[in-house]
Scaffold this motif. Structure first.
Motif, mmCIF file in Angstrom:
data_model
loop_
_atom_site.group_PDB
_atom_site.id
_atom_site.type_symbol
_atom_site.label_atom_id
_atom_site.label_comp_id
_atom_site.label_asym_id
_atom_site.label_seq_id
_atom_site.Cartn_x
_atom_site.Cartn_y
_atom_site.Cartn_z
ATOM 1 N N ASP A 137 0.843 -1.191 0.000
ATOM 2 C CA ASP A 137 0.000 0.000 0.000
ATOM 3 C C ASP A 137 0.880 1.243 0.000
ATOM 4 O O ASP A 137 2.078 1.190 0.274
ATOM 5 C CB ASP A 137 -0.943 0.005 1.205
ATOM 6 C CG ASP A 137 -0.167 -0.001 2.525
ATOM 7 O OD1 ASP A 137 0.893 -0.646 2.604
ATOM 8 O OD2 ASP A 137 -0.619 0.657 3.471
ATOM 9 N N TYR A 152 0.539 5.986 0.039
ATOM 10 C CA TYR A 152 -0.314 7.159 0.220
ATOM 11 C C TYR A 152 -1.012 7.520 -1.090
ATOM 12 O O TYR A 152 -0.436 7.366 -2.170
ATOM 13 C CB TYR A 152 0.520 8.351 0.705
ATOM 14 C CG TYR A 152 1.113 8.145 2.074
ATOM 15 C CD1 TYR A 152 0.326 8.275 3.214
ATOM 16 C CD2 TYR A 152 2.455 7.812 2.232
ATOM 17 C CE1 TYR A 152 0.867 8.078 4.477
ATOM 18 C CE2 TYR A 152 3.005 7.599 3.488
ATOM 19 C CZ TYR A 152 2.198 7.740 4.612
ATOM 20 O OH TYR A 152 2.721 7.525 5.859
ATOM 21 N N GLY A 159 -5.875 7.631 5.011
ATOM 22 C CA GLY A 159 -5.752 6.213 4.705
ATOM 23 C C GLY A 159 -4.715 5.897 3.651
ATOM 24 O O GLY A 159 -4.070 6.772 3.079
ATOM 25 N N MET A 160 -4.560 4.597 3.427
ATOM 26 C CA MET A 160 -3.593 4.083 2.464
ATOM 27 C C MET A 160 -4.340 3.358 1.354
ATOM 28 O O MET A 160 -5.454 2.849 1.557
ATOM 29 C CB MET A 160 -2.624 3.127 3.155
ATOM 30 C CG MET A 160 -1.888 3.750 4.339
ATOM 31 S SD MET A 160 -0.697 5.001 3.836
ATOM 32 C CE MET A 160 0.669 3.944 3.331
ATOM 33 N N HIS A 185 -8.003 -4.154 1.549
ATOM 34 C CA HIS A 185 -7.883 -3.645 2.911
ATOM 35 C C HIS A 185 -7.496 -2.174 2.816
ATOM 36 O O HIS A 185 -7.297 -1.646 1.725
ATOM 37 C CB HIS A 185 -6.822 -4.437 3.696
ATOM 38 C CG HIS A 185 -7.394 -5.151 4.888
ATOM 39 N ND1 HIS A 185 -8.142 -6.284 4.780
ATOM 40 C CD2 HIS A 185 -7.351 -4.877 6.212
ATOM 41 C CE1 HIS A 185 -8.510 -6.681 5.979
ATOM 42 N NE2 HIS A 185 -8.032 -5.841 6.870
ATOM 43 N N TYR A 186 -7.414 -1.530 3.940
ATOM 44 C CA TYR A 186 -7.018 -0.113 3.973
ATOM 45 C C TYR A 186 -8.115 0.765 3.353
ATOM 46 O O TYR A 186 -9.270 0.401 3.311
ATOM 47 C CB TYR A 186 -5.651 0.085 3.316
ATOM 48 C CG TYR A 186 -4.618 -0.901 3.808
ATOM 49 C CD1 TYR A 186 -4.260 -0.942 5.154
ATOM 50 C CD2 TYR A 186 -4.047 -1.829 2.954
ATOM 51 C CE1 TYR A 186 -3.335 -1.861 5.621
ATOM 52 C CE2 TYR A 186 -3.122 -2.759 3.412
ATOM 53 C CZ TYR A 186 -2.772 -2.769 4.753
ATOM 54 O OH TYR A 186 -1.878 -3.688 5.223
ATOM 55 N N GLU A 187 -7.736 1.924 2.855
ATOM 56 C CA GLU A 187 -8.718 2.898 2.375
ATOM 57 C C GLU A 187 -9.383 2.477 1.078
ATOM 58 O O GLU A 187 -10.542 2.767 0.842
ATOM 59 C CB GLU A 187 -8.035 4.264 2.182
ATOM 60 C CG GLU A 187 -8.965 5.372 1.710
ATOM 61 C CD GLU A 187 -10.044 5.699 2.731
ATOM 62 O OE1 GLU A 187 -11.079 6.285 2.324
ATOM 63 O OE2 GLU A 187 -9.868 5.382 3.919
ATOM 64 N N THR A 226 -13.794 -3.738 7.440
ATOM 65 C CA THR A 226 -12.368 -3.398 7.445
ATOM 66 C C THR A 226 -11.636 -4.002 6.260
ATOM 67 O O THR A 226 -10.532 -3.589 5.929
ATOM 68 C CB THR A 226 -11.701 -3.869 8.745
ATOM 69 O OG1 THR A 226 -11.932 -5.277 8.893
ATOM 70 C CG2 THR A 226 -12.268 -3.142 9.945
#
Length: 244
Positions: free
Chosen positions: A50, A52, A59-60, A114-116, A138
């Motif tokens: 992941d 930015y 989030g990522m 997962h993540y953003e 999530t």
């Protein structure tokens, strides 16, 4: 059927795929599961998957490279392109009809994010974007588990009774009728007489009527566009008049 699952948390699936009907289906050779931790495909020494988001924000975002490489690895040697399913809250809402369509396939690949979110270019890989409901989890793992359970149980030979998935709620377009088993009288609550009668024609009619009534009272939205018979229309009219 072959089912590949791309996930950063393969351990989440161990209990689900290793228990009950899903486990028995694999033991019978009806389905084969393959868990792929796409972190293993990361091309940097830190194994990051992941980064930015461009333009800033919270989030990522999952990078495209590990997912692309993992998918391409799973496709190597395949003669027919599988259905590649992206679990995503922006996707089409999952239904029993979609489960039935997926159950016709020979190979499914699930991508659990997962993540953003996902790098948008990952979407170019997929054939289907699916959401299991209007809420956010999530990650895609739980959604994939729900889908896999609903699909595998439809495969021939998985369930003991082959008529079970045919009469399930939503498979017919209506909710399923009530069920009873022994004893016939439990704490004063009795099984309907018709189910003890042995008259199969009356039993089937009772089940049809109860299925329609349960849908009418609990999920009337399912009746919009449903091809009602004249008999079913008469039942609905009778219930509507009773409700005033």
């Amino acid at each position: 059927m072959k089912i590949d699952i791309l996930t950063l948390f393969p351990e989440m699936f161990e209990g689900v795929l290793g228990s009950s009907i899903l486990k028995k289906a694999e033991e019978k050779g009806i389905v084969h599961y393959h868990l792929v931790n796409f972190r293993e495909y990361s091309d940097n020494k830190h194994k990051t998957v992941d980064d930015y988001p461009y333009g800033g924000g919270a989030g990522m975002v999952l990078k495209p490279q590990p997912v692309f490489d993992a998918i391409e690895d799973r496709l190597e040697g395949s003669e027919k392109k599988p259905r590649i399913i992206l679990l995503c809250p922006q996707g089409e809402t999952y239904t029993q009809q979609k489960a039935e369509a997926f159950a016709e396939e020979e190979h499914l690949i699930f991508i659990c994010g997962h993540y953003e979110g996902y790098d948008e270019r990952i979407r170019t890989l997929v054939t289907d974007e699916i959401s299991i409901g209007d809420y956010v989890l999530t990650g895609g793992e739980l959604g994939a588990m729900v889908m896999i359970d609903s699909i595998v149980r439809l495969l021939p030979g998985v369930l003991g009774n082959e008529t079970s998935p045919v009469t399930d709620s939503f498979s017919t377009g209506l909710l399923e009728h009530p069920h009873y088993t022994r004893p016939a009288d439990f704490r004063g609550m009795k099984v309907p007489d018709v189910l003890l009668s042995g008259n199969h024609r009356l039993i089937e009619e009772w089940r049809e009527k109860e299925s329609l009534y349960r849908t009418y009272t609990r999920r009337p939205d399912l009746l919009r566009g449903y091809p009602l018979s004249e008999k079913q229309k008469a039942w609905l009219k009778e219930w509507e008049e009773k409700r005033g």
